[in-house]
Design an enzyme around this catalytic site. Structure first.
Site, mmCIF file in Angstrom:
data_model
loop_
_atom_site.group_PDB
_atom_site.id
_atom_site.type_symbol
_atom_site.label_atom_id
_atom_site.label_comp_id
_atom_site.label_asym_id
_atom_site.label_seq_id
_atom_site.Cartn_x
_atom_site.Cartn_y
_atom_site.Cartn_z
ATOM 1 N N SER A 139 51.518 47.916 32.754
ATOM 2 C CA SER A 139 51.084 46.583 32.349
ATOM 3 C C SER A 139 51.033 46.478 30.828
ATOM 4 O O SER A 139 50.782 47.481 30.133
ATOM 5 C CB SER A 139 49.689 46.340 32.924
ATOM 6 O OG SER A 139 49.064 45.264 32.266
ATOM 7 N N TYR B 99 40.538 49.453 34.138
ATOM 8 C CA TYR B 99 41.834 49.137 34.761
ATOM 9 C C TYR B 99 42.974 49.587 33.845
ATOM 10 O O TYR B 99 43.898 50.293 34.256
ATOM 11 C CB TYR B 99 41.941 47.633 35.048
ATOM 12 C CG TYR B 99 43.360 47.179 35.331
ATOM 13 C CD1 TYR B 99 43.999 47.555 36.514
ATOM 14 C CD2 TYR B 99 44.080 46.392 34.423
ATOM 15 C CE1 TYR B 99 45.311 47.159 36.777
ATOM 16 C CE2 TYR B 99 45.382 45.986 34.672
ATOM 17 C CZ TYR B 99 45.995 46.379 35.850
ATOM 18 O OH TYR B 99 47.285 45.987 36.105
ATOM 19 N N LYS C 90 46.163 52.604 34.033
ATOM 20 C CA LYS C 90 47.602 52.441 33.763
ATOM 21 C C LYS C 90 48.061 53.446 32.708
ATOM 22 O O LYS C 90 49.113 54.065 32.842
ATOM 23 C CB LYS C 90 47.892 51.012 33.280
ATOM 24 C CG LYS C 90 47.683 49.943 34.344
ATOM 25 C CD LYS C 90 48.667 50.092 35.482
ATOM 26 C CE LYS C 90 48.421 49.113 36.611
ATOM 27 N NZ LYS C 90 49.078 49.479 37.868
HETATM 28 P P1 NAD Z 1 48.399 42.857 44.521
HETATM 29 O O1 NAD Z 1 46.950 43.174 44.618
HETATM 30 O O2 NAD Z 1 48.873 41.567 45.058
HETATM 31 O O3 NAD Z 1 49.255 44.025 45.199
HETATM 32 C C1 NAD Z 1 48.839 45.374 45.203
HETATM 33 C C2 NAD Z 1 48.915 45.855 46.636
HETATM 34 O O4 NAD Z 1 48.516 47.229 46.685
HETATM 35 C C3 NAD Z 1 47.983 45.102 47.579
HETATM 36 O O5 NAD Z 1 48.741 44.625 48.678
HETATM 37 C C4 NAD Z 1 46.948 46.121 47.997
HETATM 38 O O6 NAD Z 1 46.495 45.910 49.316
HETATM 39 C C5 NAD Z 1 47.711 47.419 47.821
HETATM 40 N N1 NAD Z 1 46.876 48.616 47.553
HETATM 41 C C6 NAD Z 1 45.913 48.743 46.604
HETATM 42 N N2 NAD Z 1 45.402 49.979 46.657
HETATM 43 C C7 NAD Z 1 46.061 50.649 47.645
HETATM 44 C C8 NAD Z 1 45.969 51.974 48.174
HETATM 45 N N3 NAD Z 1 45.089 52.859 47.704
HETATM 46 N N4 NAD Z 1 46.784 52.314 49.198
HETATM 47 C C9 NAD Z 1 47.674 51.422 49.690
HETATM 48 N N5 NAD Z 1 47.798 50.158 49.238
HETATM 49 C C10 NAD Z 1 46.998 49.773 48.221
HETATM 50 O O7 NAD Z 1 48.813 43.018 42.983
HETATM 51 P P2 NAD Z 1 50.156 42.602 42.237
HETATM 52 O O8 NAD Z 1 49.850 41.479 41.333
HETATM 53 O O9 NAD Z 1 51.268 42.491 43.205
HETATM 54 O O10 NAD Z 1 50.351 43.888 41.327
HETATM 55 C C11 NAD Z 1 51.170 44.981 41.705
HETATM 56 C C12 NAD Z 1 51.067 46.073 40.645
HETATM 57 O O11 NAD Z 1 51.461 45.518 39.391
HETATM 58 C C13 NAD Z 1 49.649 46.617 40.447
HETATM 59 O O12 NAD Z 1 49.736 47.998 40.219
HETATM 60 C C14 NAD Z 1 49.168 45.895 39.207
HETATM 61 O O13 NAD Z 1 48.211 46.649 38.512
HETATM 62 C C15 NAD Z 1 50.458 45.776 38.422
HETATM 63 N N6 NAD Z 1 50.432 44.653 37.461
HETATM 64 C C16 NAD Z 1 50.137 43.388 37.906
HETATM 65 C C17 NAD Z 1 50.066 42.348 37.005
HETATM 66 C C18 NAD Z 1 49.698 40.930 37.449
HETATM 67 O O14 NAD Z 1 49.291 40.126 36.604
HETATM 68 N N7 NAD Z 1 49.831 40.597 38.722
HETATM 69 C C19 NAD Z 1 50.333 42.576 35.638
HETATM 70 C C20 NAD Z 1 50.644 43.866 35.229
HETATM 71 C C21 NAD Z 1 50.692 44.899 36.160
#
Ligand code: NAD
Ligand code: UDP
Length: 357
Positions: free
Chosen positions: A137, A161, A165
């Site tokens: 991120s 958080y 990362k």
């Molecule tokens: P999201 O919460 O929609 O998706 C993450 C998924 O991971 C969820 O479906 C959740 O149920 C699953 N999960 C969490 N912990 C788990 C575990 N221990 N075992 C199995 N499944 C697990 O989030 P997103 O927005 O799709 O983000 C995806 C990734 O991208 C994340 O790692 C997030 O940190 C990163 N990210 C997101 C953003 C944003 O703004 N959305 C920005 C930068 C980075």
């Protein structure tokens, strides 16, 4: 494209967190690109309906998708998934991502994100699968002193958080240094928004949304009375914070580009790329674009800055353009149109008023 599909057909990808927002869109693009995909997700912040809709949207490729409901912290469950199928690469989205919650529950975040990743890497090694794409991120840039952010900027974590990362990036690089067979892509996302243009899949956060656009979307459908705008005295064009919004479809395609590069190049090592649009947009500009796309007025309440927020963050996209041959296509109008299309068709996300928190 057909040639790529032929090549992809022989490849099987494990997507962790594939029921979530970015994971579901990327899974769809992988399927349409001809890959076989297995999703592993504990459904902590998502639901199986998203997987079913991805399979539906994938049409004739929908049969190439399998789903395992499991937690990455459960190593036995992970072992089981790896023992039934041989994966060519893993895209690792699974993780908790709410900044405020991470401050209140740091140990939960370290446990979920870091232990989950360590288990994944260990099981991958045991099954000789050493190609990984990881969701990092822009938060690892902390409060950048200048923009655009390039990949070689100094890194710092401003909350637990962000620290997960940063740690995971370093863990990946150490693992690769120790065993050069690893090929790893660390993708630093800026601000993903929007939804699939069909309006069939999109973002469906649990509880009160932390991010700007899911909040705006919930105001537009009447689930919340107004948007709170954090800070009006930034040194930006209109006083509100500036971010780099990227359409989730562009972001998904960035993963396919990263994956292709992993398969095509021998000496990747552990490489990092920004995935953003390279453009900065203020909160008020984003709200105006959404109002235009939806025809809905978003009532605003102006309050003080949110602690820890940066003034202006946007990406340098030069490295990804040059080395991944990928560039974001869509502007904020399209992002808002698709976000509205999803929210208008699914005002309660994948759920109903009775099952939504
Ligand atoms: P999201 O919460 O929609 O998706 C993450 C998924 O991971 C969820 O479906 C959740 O149920 C699953 N999960 C969490 N912990 C788990 C575990 N221990 N075992 C199995 N499944 C697990 O989030 P997103 O927005 O799709 O983000 C995806 C990734 O991208 C994340 O790692 C997030 O940190 C990163 N990210 C997101 C953003 C944003 O703004 N959305 C920005 C930068 C980075
Ligand atoms: N923001 C806001 N109201 C909200 C949520 C966010 O004014 O309810 C602002 C926030 O201060 C920032 C921008 O919108 O300037 C993007 O915030 P978000 O949390 O979506 O992303 P991040 O700050 O993590 O980049």
């Amino acid at each position: 494209m057909d040639g790529n599909i032929e090549e992809a057909k022989s490849k099987s990808i494990l997507v962790t967190g594939g029921a979530g927002y970015i994971g579901s869109h990327t899974t769809l693009q992988l399927l349409l690109g001809g890959y076989r995909v297995a999703v592993i997700d504990n459904l902590d912040n998502s639901c199986e309906e998203a997987i079913q809709r991805v399979a539906q949207l994938a049409g004739k490729y929908g049969g190439n998708l399998t789903f395992h409901q499991a937690d990455l912290r459960d190593k036995e469950a992970l072992e089981k998934v790896f023992s039934v199928e041989k994966f060519d690469a893993v895209i690792h989205f699974a993780g908790l991502k709410a900044v405020g919650e991470s401050v209140a529950k740091p140990l939960l975040y370290y446990n979920n994100n870091i232990v989950g990743t360590l288990n994944l890497l260990e099981v991958m090694i045991a099954h000789d699968c050493k190609k990984l794409v990881f969701s990092s991120s822009a938060t690892v840039y902390g409060q950048p002193k200048e923009v655009p952010c390039t990949e070689d900027f100094p890194l710092c974590a401003v909350n637990p958080y962000g620290r997960t990362k940063l740690f995971i990036e370093e863990i990946c690089c150490d693992a690769q240094r120790a065993d050069p067979e690893w090929k790893i892509m660390l993708l630093r996302y800026f601000n993903p928004v929007g939804a699939h243009p069909s309006g069939i899949i999109g973002e469906d956060p649990r509880g009160i949304p932390n991010n700007l656009m899911p909040f705006v979307q919930q105001v537009a459908v009447g689930r919340r009375p107004e948007l709170t705008v954090f800070g009006t005295d930034y040194k930006t064009k209109d006083g509100t914070g500036v971010r780099d919004y990227i359409h989730v479809m562009d972001l998904s395609d960035g993963h396919i580009a990263a994956l292709s590069k992993l398969f095509e190049t021998n000496d990747i090592g552990c490489e990092v790329y920004n995935l953003g649009s390279g453009r900065g947009t203020s909160v008020l500009e984003m709200v105006a674009a959404f109002e235009k796309a939806s025809g809905k007025k978003i009532p605003l309440k102006f309050v003080d800055r949110r602690p820890g927020d940066s003034e202006t963050v946007y990406a340098s996209t030069e490295k990804a353009e040059k080395e991944l041959n990928w560039k974001a296509q869509y502007g904020i109008e399209k992002m808002c149109r698709d976000q509205w299309n999803w929210s208008e068709k699914n005002p309660w996300g994948y759920r109903s008023p009775e099952t939504t928190d």
